[in-house]
Design a protein around this motif. Structure first.
Motif, PDB file in Angstrom:
ATOM      1  N   ALA A 113      32.398  50.019  24.115  1.00 24.58           N
ATOM      2  CA  ALA A 113      31.848  49.627  22.818  1.00 24.58           C
ATOM      3  C   ALA A 113      30.335  49.465  22.847  1.00 24.58           C
ATOM      4  CB  ALA A 113      32.508  48.337  22.341  1.00 24.58           C
ATOM      5  N   ASP A 114      29.833  48.817  23.889  1.00 22.94           N
ATOM      6  CA  ASP A 114      28.409  48.484  23.918  1.00 22.94           C
ATOM      7  C   ASP A 114      28.002  48.151  25.353  1.00 22.94           C
ATOM      8  OD1 ASP A 114      29.474  45.906  24.362  1.00 22.94           O
ATOM      9  OD2 ASP A 114      29.253  45.354  22.257  1.00 22.94           O
ATOM     10  N   HIS A 115      26.763  47.676  25.521  1.00 27.82           N
ATOM     11  CA  HIS A 115      26.264  47.374  26.857  1.00 27.82           C
ATOM     12  C   HIS A 115      27.047  46.254  27.534  1.00 27.82           C
ATOM     13  CE1 HIS A 115      22.812  49.668  25.288  1.00 27.82           C
ATOM     14  NE2 HIS A 115      22.703  50.054  26.553  1.00 27.82           N
ATOM     15  N   ALA A 116      27.464  45.250  26.779  1.00 30.46           N
ATOM     16  CA  ALA A 116      28.251  44.162  27.363  1.00 30.46           C
ATOM     17  C   ALA A 116      29.597  44.680  27.855  1.00 30.46           C
ATOM     18  CB  ALA A 116      28.447  43.037  26.342  1.00 30.46           C
ATOM     19  N   ALA A 117      30.218  45.562  27.103  1.00 31.83           N
ATOM     20  CA  ALA A 117      31.498  46.146  27.517  1.00 31.83           C
ATOM     21  C   ALA A 117      31.307  47.046  28.734  1.00 31.83           C
ATOM     22  CB  ALA A 117      32.126  46.931  26.371  1.00 31.83           C
ATOM     23  N   CYS A 118      30.168  47.716  28.802  1.00 33.38           N
ATOM     24  CA  CYS A 118      29.851  48.556  29.973  1.00 33.38           C
ATOM     25  C   CYS A 118      29.748  47.676  31.216  1.00 33.38           C
ATOM     26  CB  CYS A 118      28.560  49.316  29.736  1.00 33.38           C
ATOM     27  SG  CYS A 118      28.070  50.364  31.114  1.00 33.38           S
ATOM     28  N   GLU A 119      28.999  46.584  31.099  1.00 37.63           N
ATOM     29  CA  GLU A 119      28.861  45.670  32.237  1.00 37.63           C
ATOM     30  C   GLU A 119      30.215  45.101  32.649  1.00 37.63           C
ATOM     31  OE1 GLU A 119      26.622  41.580  33.635  1.00 37.63           O
ATOM     32  OE2 GLU A 119      26.443  42.220  31.547  1.00 37.63           O
ATOM     33  N   ALA A 120      31.029  44.723  31.669  1.00 40.16           N
ATOM     34  CA  ALA A 120      32.351  44.173  31.980  1.00 40.16           C
ATOM     35  C   ALA A 120      33.216  45.205  32.705  1.00 40.16           C
ATOM     36  CB  ALA A 120      33.040  43.713  30.695  1.00 40.16           C
ATOM     37  N   PHE A 121      33.148  46.460  32.280  1.00 39.17           N
ATOM     38  CA  PHE A 121      33.920  47.512  32.939  1.00 39.17           C
ATOM     39  C   PHE A 121      33.443  47.721  34.370  1.00 39.17           C
ATOM     40  CE2 PHE A 121      34.357  52.043  34.076  1.00 39.17           C
ATOM     41  CZ  PHE A 121      35.736  52.093  34.167  1.00 39.17           C
ATOM     42  N   LEU A 122      32.127  47.853  34.544  1.00 43.36           N
ATOM     43  CA  LEU A 122      31.579  48.136  35.866  1.00 43.36           C
ATOM     44  C   LEU A 122      31.777  46.978  36.836  1.00 43.36           C
ATOM     45  CD1 LEU A 122      28.261  49.924  34.854  1.00 43.36           C
ATOM     46  CD2 LEU A 122      30.328  50.990  35.771  1.00 43.36           C
ATOM     47  N   THR A 123      31.470  45.769  36.403  1.00 48.72           N
ATOM     48  CA  THR A 123      31.551  44.633  37.324  1.00 48.72           C
ATOM     49  C   THR A 123      32.943  44.019  37.385  1.00 48.72           C
ATOM     50  OG1 THR A 123      30.785  43.067  35.642  1.00 48.72           O
ATOM     51  CG2 THR A 123      29.115  44.072  37.052  1.00 48.72           C
ATOM     52  N   GLY A 124      33.647  44.033  36.277  1.00 50.71           N
ATOM     53  CA  GLY A 124      34.960  43.388  36.244  1.00 50.71           C
ATOM     54  C   GLY A 124      36.104  44.256  36.703  1.00 50.71           C
ATOM     55  N   LYS A 125      35.964  45.538  36.563  1.00 47.54           N
ATOM     56  CA  LYS A 125      37.060  46.438  36.938  1.00 47.54           C
ATOM     57  C   LYS A 125      36.703  47.315  38.125  1.00 47.54           C
ATOM     58  CE  LYS A 125      39.504  46.701  32.543  1.00 47.54           C
ATOM     59  NZ  LYS A 125      39.980  47.582  31.461  1.00 47.54           N
ATOM     60  N   LEU A 126      35.616  48.048  38.010  1.00 48.78           N
ATOM     61  CA  LEU A 126      35.308  49.061  39.021  1.00 48.78           C
ATOM     62  C   LEU A 126      34.813  48.467  40.337  1.00 48.78           C
ATOM     63  CD1 LEU A 126      35.513  52.100  39.184  1.00 48.78           C
ATOM     64  CD2 LEU A 126      33.143  52.246  38.453  1.00 48.78           C
ATOM     65  N   SER A 127      33.860  47.546  40.278  1.00 50.95           N
ATOM     66  CA  SER A 127      33.272  47.048  41.532  1.00 50.95           C
ATOM     67  C   SER A 127      34.249  46.223  42.353  1.00 50.95           C
ATOM     68  CB  SER A 127      32.004  46.229  41.246  1.00 50.95           C
ATOM     69  OG  SER A 127      32.334  45.025  40.587  1.00 50.95           O
ATOM     70  N   GLY A 128      35.283  45.690  41.752  1.00 50.22           N
ATOM     71  CA  GLY A 128      36.240  44.874  42.489  1.00 50.22           C
ATOM     72  C   GLY A 128      37.365  45.648  43.146  1.00 50.22           C
TER      73      GLY A 128
END
Length: 148
Positions: A113-128
């Motif tokens: 959706a936006d930059h906050a959703a991008c950060e949530a995807f990258l840090t909350g899903k992918l990096s873990g």
């Protein structure tokens, strides 16, 4: 399967507009409808035509920001690769996912959706995820050309 020029023309027109009626397609390629339909069915049965789908504008779904991500993993066993692929493929944000030769190991195209959703995807899903060594993300400024 050997494709002749008529087969290639059928594929061109269906790739441009998969909703063409058989009658319209036949007219465009210079055939009558019955042989045109036989050719389309033959192309489907041979796996040349793999399906039909609607192209949906991501912004209409609230996912107007596209991010391209290169991922390197440190795992080298089959199970780790399969687990990583299964998990990433299940994320609704992921609209394209490829295993690459060389580096990076994977390429992901995600719509958020936006930059906050991008950060949530990258840090909350992918990096873990287990096995992720590093990833590099690129935000799309403008899509110049996109096929299918």
């Amino acid at each position: 399967m050997v494709l002749d020029s008529t087969d290639r023309e059928i594929l061109f027109h269906l790739n441009e507009d998969g909703r063409l009626t058989n009658v319209e397609l036949a007219k465009r390629v210079g055939l009558t409808p019955p042989p045109c339909l036989r050719r389309v069915r033959r192309l489907e049965e041979a796996g040349v035509i793999t399906g039909y789908r609607a192209l949906v504008d991501p912004a209409a779904l609230g996912r107007g920001l596209e991010v391209l991500i290169d991922v390197e993993i440190y795992a080298n066993d089959r199970k780790s690769f399969e687990d990583f692929e299964t998990t990433v493929a299940s994320y609704e944000e992921v609209i394209e996912f490829r295993r690459m030769y060389g580096r990076p190991d994977y390429f992901i195209r995600a719509a958020v959706a936006d930059h906050a959703a991008c950060e949530a995807f990258l840090t909350g899903k992918l990096s873990g995820l287990p096995g992720v060594l590093r990833f590099t993300s690129h935000l799309t400024m403008k899509t110049i050309k996109s096929v299918g």
